[in-house]
Scaffold this active site. Sequence first.
Site, PDB file in Angstrom:
ATOM      1  N   ARG A 304     -67.855  62.769 -59.142  1.00  0.00           N
ATOM      2  CA  ARG A 304     -66.869  63.464 -59.665  1.00  0.00           C
ATOM      3  C   ARG A 304     -66.819  62.142 -60.864  1.00  0.00           C
ATOM      4  O   ARG A 304     -66.491  62.159 -62.057  1.00  0.00           O
ATOM      5  CB  ARG A 304     -65.628  63.832 -59.452  1.00  0.00           C
ATOM      6  N   THR A 433     -64.770  70.272 -57.322  1.00  0.00           N
ATOM      7  CA  THR A 433     -66.084  70.070 -58.338  1.00  0.00           C
ATOM      8  C   THR A 433     -67.304  71.262 -57.408  1.00  0.00           C
ATOM      9  O   THR A 433     -68.139  71.894 -57.837  1.00  0.00           O
ATOM     10  CB  THR A 433     -66.617  68.874 -58.245  1.00  0.00           C
ATOM     11  N   ALA A 502     -57.308  67.715 -55.044  1.00  0.00           N
ATOM     12  CA  ALA A 502     -58.394  67.427 -56.524  1.00  0.00           C
ATOM     13  C   ALA A 502     -56.882  68.490 -57.669  1.00  0.00           C
ATOM     14  O   ALA A 502     -57.418  69.099 -58.888  1.00  0.00           O
ATOM     15  CB  ALA A 502     -59.274  68.804 -56.504  1.00  0.00           C
ATOM     16  N   GLU A 705     -53.497  63.782 -60.284  1.00  0.00           N
ATOM     17  CA  GLU A 705     -54.537  62.374 -60.758  1.00  0.00           C
ATOM     18  C   GLU A 705     -54.660  62.100 -62.052  1.00  0.00           C
ATOM     19  O   GLU A 705     -54.484  61.096 -62.165  1.00  0.00           O
ATOM     20  CB  GLU A 705     -55.962  63.544 -59.930  1.00  0.00           C
TER      21      GLU A 705
HETATM   22  N1  MTE Z   1     -48.358  62.362 -54.822  1.00  0.00           N
HETATM   23  C1  MTE Z   1     -47.373  62.307 -53.793  1.00  0.00           C
HETATM   24  N2  MTE Z   1     -46.138  62.029 -53.882  1.00  0.00           N
HETATM   25  N3  MTE Z   1     -48.353  62.032 -52.733  1.00  0.00           N
HETATM   26  C2  MTE Z   1     -49.221  62.434 -52.326  1.00  0.00           C
HETATM   27  O1  MTE Z   1     -49.646  61.835 -51.234  1.00  0.00           O
HETATM   28  N4  MTE Z   1     -51.429  62.630 -53.932  1.00  0.00           N
HETATM   29  C3  MTE Z   1     -52.142  62.612 -54.860  1.00  0.00           C
HETATM   30  C4  MTE Z   1     -51.472  63.684 -56.269  1.00  0.00           C
HETATM   31  N5  MTE Z   1     -49.664  63.544 -56.289  1.00  0.00           N
HETATM   32  C5  MTE Z   1     -50.334  62.651 -53.972  1.00  0.00           C
HETATM   33  C6  MTE Z   1     -49.000  62.554 -55.052  1.00  0.00           C
HETATM   34  C7  MTE Z   1     -53.181  63.346 -55.010  1.00  0.00           C
HETATM   35  S1  MTE Z   1     -54.637  62.201 -54.786  1.00  0.00           S
HETATM   36  C8  MTE Z   1     -53.609  64.594 -55.223  1.00  0.00           C
HETATM   37  S2  MTE Z   1     -55.265  65.554 -55.605  1.00  0.00           S
HETATM   38  C9  MTE Z   1     -52.719  65.754 -56.380  1.00  0.00           C
HETATM   39  O2  MTE Z   1     -51.179  65.024 -55.458  1.00  0.00           O
HETATM   40  C10 MTE Z   1     -53.115  67.300 -54.805  1.00  0.00           C
HETATM   41  O3  MTE Z   1     -51.739  68.127 -54.919  1.00  0.00           O
HETATM   42  P1  MTE Z   1     -51.333  68.542 -55.911  1.00  0.00           P
HETATM   43  O4  MTE Z   1     -53.145  69.425 -55.849  1.00  0.00           O
HETATM   44  O5  MTE Z   1     -49.989  69.555 -55.898  1.00  0.00           O
HETATM   45  O6  MTE Z   1     -51.203  68.023 -57.174  1.00  0.00           O
HETATM   46  N1  HPA Z   2     -61.634  66.553 -55.848  1.00  0.00           N
HETATM   47  C1  HPA Z   2     -61.139  66.346 -54.353  1.00  0.00           C
HETATM   48  N2  HPA Z   2     -60.926  66.614 -52.885  1.00  0.00           N
HETATM   49  C2  HPA Z   2     -62.152  66.832 -52.974  1.00  0.00           C
HETATM   50  C3  HPA Z   2     -63.292  67.567 -54.024  1.00  0.00           C
HETATM   51  C4  HPA Z   2     -62.402  67.326 -55.823  1.00  0.00           C
HETATM   52  O1  HPA Z   2     -63.435  67.699 -56.747  1.00  0.00           O
HETATM   53  N3  HPA Z   2     -64.320  67.908 -53.566  1.00  0.00           N
HETATM   54  C5  HPA Z   2     -64.427  68.240 -52.472  1.00  0.00           C
HETATM   55  N4  HPA Z   2     -63.635  67.638 -51.888  1.00  0.00           N
HETATM   56 MO1  MOS Z   3     -56.494  64.022 -54.139  1.00  0.00          MO
HETATM   57  S1  MOS Z   3     -57.822  62.046 -54.176  1.00  0.00           S
HETATM   58  O1  MOS Z   3     -57.998  64.851 -54.684  1.00  0.00           O
HETATM   59  O2  MOS Z   3     -56.397  64.125 -52.570  1.00  0.00           O
END
Ligand code: MTE
Ligand code: HPA
Ligand code: MOS
Length: 754
Positions: A304, A433, A502, A705
């Site tokens: 990534r 990915t 992700a 993210e």
């Molecule tokens: N927000 C909160 N409050 N707590 C979390 O642990 N994780 C982040 C983001 N926002 C997180 C967060 C990360 S690393 C990711 S990948 C996404 O939320 C995952 O949730 P989503 O796929 O529903 O966005």
């Molecule tokens: N994003 C987050 N987590 C992951 C991914 C990615 O692209 N690939 C495997 N784990």
């Molecule tokens: Mo988020 S780093 O893809 O858990």
Amino acid sequence: MKNIDSIGHVRGESIYLDDIPLIQGTLFGAAYGSPIAHGFIRALDISEAERHPGVVRILTFRDIRGENQIGGIIPDEPLFAEQHVHFCGMPIAFAVAVSEKAAREAVGKIKAEIEPCPVVTDPREAQANGELIIPPRTFRLGDVDQAWSLCTHIVEGRADTNGQEHLYIETQGAYAIPLENGVIRVHSSTQAPTAVQRAVSKVTGLPMHALDIAVNRLGGGFGGKEDQANVWAALCALACIQVGRPVKYSLPRTDDMVMTGKRHPYSSDFKIGLDKDLKILAYEVTFYQNAGAAADLSPAVLERTLFHCTNSYFIPHVRATAYSCRTHLPPNTAFRGFGGPQGMFVIEAAIAKTAEVLGVDAAVIQKRNLLRTGDEFPYGQPAESEAHACWQKAEDLYDVVALRGEVEGFNKSNRLFKKGLSFMPVCFGISFTKTLMNQARALVHVYTDGSVSVVTGAVEMGQGVNTKMLQVAATVFSIDPGLVKVQSTSTYKIANTSPSAASATADLNGKAVQMACTGILRRLKEVAALELGVTGGMIELKEGVVWVDGAASAMDWKKLVLAAFVRRVSLSEHAHYATPGIHFDPSKGKGHPFAYHVYGTAIVVVTLDCLRGRYTIDAVKVVHDFGVSMNTLIDRGQIEGGIVQGAGWMTMEEVLYDASGRLRSNTLSTYKVPDIYSAPSAISIEALHTERDNLAIFRSKAVGEPPLMYGIGVYFALRQAIRAFNPSADLSFSAPLTPEKALMGLYDKKHVTA
Ligand code: MTE
Ligand code: HPA
Ligand code: MOS
């Protein structure tokens, strides 16, 4: 709609791992981690620990019934060290006792004789020694070598970003409970129930169908529980089988900080070439990723980094190479942005350095090179770019001319305080990915009283995914959201889940919920037609009422559901969703890996105290591409949180390992995260509503993210402020830019060189 968890959280009623009522006879675990970073165990003495009052069992690798292996991508990570220890905190033994206290005291009585070996903590040194997790990866576009001759300006440099501690409020943990017929239920604080199930299966030798991994919610994950919840679950499950009693381990904060991996530190070299009009023609970059002692998710994170190495810019000639370097640190892992932020920092550093050398405003270079629709990313996918729209809207809406005027005016009239302003555009690809991970399932039941239950593989970790799942079901059925309950996930309810990660959790699971609800709705409409004697008419459900050809009928949702039941029509559906149209060939580094991209631009203003090196973030002003947000409260919360977390990484959070590989920043007194005083004084968020079709759930783009990377703008704004005070300072690109480093930069006597 408000987050459905908000009241439970505020009242302290939400149930985390540590709130699960204990079953009588529950034992408690504590891990004994290696006291040194690299060496060979010559002797291990657990006899005194075994005799400690309250101790039931001390487990080591000898107690493993299956394989001593928990590596996800690469099988290079034993659960317990056998002879070789390769990071400080690597589990060597697991004490099980009648109380947490007894278990921890027992750990204190374990003695290991370990013959020390040389410790490497620097990724460049590891690379030079040939210590790589996987062979180097390269992404290419155009012909870089030829392109340099076309460039008017060429600038080279180096950029370093440090790690970041996840600091989820709830530490890692697991609670394993023996059920009947050889089944074990493990309550785990994990983003990835299926990954835990696989790891526990491997270590215990039990088939996956004997393992119910249950997750109610997490007090934060941020990537730290995507792969690294496996260890504690495996330890507890193993102990549970060995002693036949429930075993729980909820990590004390310092154990968690010491034993788990963090965001990957990167060290990188860049070379950038521009034509006379400041168009970037060529970019060459080499990334040295500090992977730690085992692969964990490092290969995926590395990839990534390559995907996002040109951020929001179109560059026709690119060569990006990345090394995943094995060091003697705990295996580093996923952290919000997943390698993307590290890649973006370097291109922003390259642009900032070019701007400084040429004496132009970095924003001029940034804006001139933003992606346009149809431009090709180095990995082959064409952009559907909102980069310009976000940037332009930010410039206009936030009146950048006036903002700049204020900053310049302030800097003219203040000698010991300086302001800096930066732009931070962001472009982030949405999808795992690894294409196969982009699938999800949902199970929806409608009960005969009209209430609805939804369960998916999604893990609620504060990001509000359960609220979004509820909204999807209520919207498809067009019923009162109060009729819908989202159940917690488990591997018995939903199988073969991808991690909640992700940023794609709501998209993937939401689409599955949409499909399941649509299936039930189709049957319900057939029932309504029969019940109302309608043939060929148009039946709709609107706000809990059946409509026929645009007119409300006397039949409501509850009557319809009951009628379906009486007619023996299924009121349940399990659906599977797989993102269409995505593919990627890692051997060529080309394909169409992302369902879509999220764009945005942040303008950051900071004030630096040039006597003390302290600073405040005055404002972060964002235009963010939401698509069409399905929950603006939750999405704004994600943006605010992401910005603060990104700014923390860039300015104050300093993960510090000493030369022997020991974590020095292992408590909250030595590891500083942003508090309310260091958070930006103001965050403005404006939406760029994009009507373009995309693969997001209800066109509401993923939001988890991308906002973290707005925080990178804080670094570059601070740099501007330092240079406003000391224009000739030759500042290295090294994050975090702590007050100490800012102070040294303010009084630096070197001069900028190209
Ligand atoms: N927000 C909160 N409050 N707590 C979390 O642990 N994780 C982040 C983001 N926002 C997180 C967060 C990360 S690393 C990711 S990948 C996404 O939320 C995952 O949730 P989503 O796929 O529903 O966005
Ligand atoms: N994003 C987050 N987590 C992951 C991914 C990615 O692209 N690939 C495997 N784990
Ligand atoms: Mo988020 S780093 O893809 O858990």
